[in-house]
Design a protein around this motif. Structure first.
Motif, PDB file in Angstrom:
ATOM      1  N   ASP A  48     -34.494 -11.116  32.109  1.00 53.00           N
ATOM      2  CA  ASP A  48     -33.494 -11.470  31.109  1.00 53.00           C
ATOM      3  C   ASP A  48     -33.884 -12.696  30.293  1.00 53.00           C
ATOM      4  O   ASP A  48     -33.017 -13.386  29.745  1.00 53.00           O
ATOM      5  CB  ASP A  48     -32.149 -11.746  31.803  1.00 53.00           C
ATOM      6  N   MET A  49     -35.158 -12.986  30.201  1.00 55.49           N
ATOM      7  CA  MET A  49     -35.590 -14.202  29.501  1.00 55.49           C
ATOM      8  C   MET A  49     -35.200 -14.207  28.023  1.00 55.49           C
ATOM      9  O   MET A  49     -34.800 -15.239  27.491  1.00 55.49           O
ATOM     10  CB  MET A  49     -37.104 -14.397  29.628  1.00 55.49           C
ATOM     11  N   LYS A  50     -35.283 -13.073  27.342  1.00 61.35           N
ATOM     12  CA  LYS A  50     -34.905 -13.026  25.922  1.00 61.35           C
ATOM     13  C   LYS A  50     -33.436 -13.389  25.757  1.00 61.35           C
ATOM     14  O   LYS A  50     -33.073 -14.179  24.891  1.00 61.35           O
ATOM     15  CB  LYS A  50     -35.156 -11.629  25.348  1.00 61.35           C
ATOM     16  N   GLU A  51     -32.599 -12.794  26.605  1.00 59.08           N
ATOM     17  CA  GLU A  51     -31.165 -13.074  26.535  1.00 59.08           C
ATOM     18  C   GLU A  51     -30.885 -14.534  26.892  1.00 59.08           C
ATOM     19  O   GLU A  51     -30.058 -15.183  26.254  1.00 59.08           O
ATOM     20  CB  GLU A  51     -30.408 -12.150  27.478  1.00 59.08           C
ATOM     21  N   LEU A  52     -31.572 -15.048  27.885  1.00 59.45           N
ATOM     22  CA  LEU A  52     -31.389 -16.441  28.305  1.00 59.45           C
ATOM     23  C   LEU A  52     -31.744 -17.402  27.173  1.00 59.45           C
ATOM     24  O   LEU A  52     -30.971 -18.308  26.852  1.00 59.45           O
ATOM     25  CB  LEU A  52     -32.241 -16.740  29.530  1.00 59.45           C
ATOM     26  N   VAL A  53     -32.893 -17.206  26.542  1.00 54.63           N
ATOM     27  CA  VAL A  53     -33.329 -18.080  25.450  1.00 54.63           C
ATOM     28  C   VAL A  53     -32.360 -17.991  24.275  1.00 54.63           C
ATOM     29  O   VAL A  53     -31.988 -19.010  23.685  1.00 54.63           O
ATOM     30  CB  VAL A  53     -34.772 -17.722  25.013  1.00 54.63           C
ATOM     31  N   LEU A  63     -41.320  -7.641  34.570  1.00 54.52           N
ATOM     32  CA  LEU A  63     -41.893  -8.979  34.526  1.00 54.52           C
ATOM     33  C   LEU A  63     -41.019 -10.072  33.899  1.00 54.52           C
ATOM     34  O   LEU A  63     -40.820 -11.102  34.500  1.00 54.52           O
ATOM     35  CB  LEU A  63     -43.264  -8.981  33.839  1.00 54.52           C
ATOM     36  N   PHE A  64     -40.474  -9.877  32.699  1.00 53.63           N
ATOM     37  CA  PHE A  64     -39.780 -10.970  32.029  1.00 53.63           C
ATOM     38  C   PHE A  64     -38.281 -10.979  32.260  1.00 53.63           C
ATOM     39  O   PHE A  64     -37.628 -11.975  31.986  1.00 53.63           O
ATOM     40  CB  PHE A  64     -40.087 -10.967  30.535  1.00 53.63           C
TER      41      PHE A  64
END
Length: 113
Positions: free
Chosen positions: A55-60, A52-53
């Motif tokens: 690479d959002m953590k890495e992107l942020v 679902l999420f």
């Protein structure tokens, strides 16, 4: 007679729920994993699929890190504005060049025919 209809309805409902669950799993897990496997065979060794999420953590984290540093006076601002995209493009520029050449060659072939 009424018990038969109830059980038939419950059976149809259960089959529909199982079908919907399988379609959902196909959409959110099996298809992305197949695509990941296909891309790895072609030489793209990116990060693995995350449910679902992505690479959002890495992107942020990369955006926060880029914004925390002072900007330089040169015109190379891409790494600051879109650090995740910049990292991806620089990591796979050789593969993208090969794909570009293949597309260009196939277009030239089709025009000669």
């Amino acid at each position: 007679m009424e018990d038969g209809r109830v059980w038939c309805g419950l059976g149809l409902l259960a089959m529909t729920l199982v079908w919907c669950a399988l379609r959902f799993l196909e959409w959110v897990w099996f298809k992305p994993k197949r695509m990941e496997k296909f891309l790895r065979k072609q030489g793209l060794k990116g990060s693995s699929y995350k449910f679902l999420f992505g690479d959002m953590k890495e992107l942020v984290k990369m955006v926060k890190e880029a914004k925390s540093k002072p900007i330089s006076l040169n015109h190379d601002i891409v790494s600051r504005v879109t650090p995740f995209d910049y990292k991806s493009v620089t990591a796979y520029v050789q593969v993208l060049d090969e794909i570009g050449w293949l597309l260009q060659a196939s277009l030239l072939k089709s025009r000669k025919l």
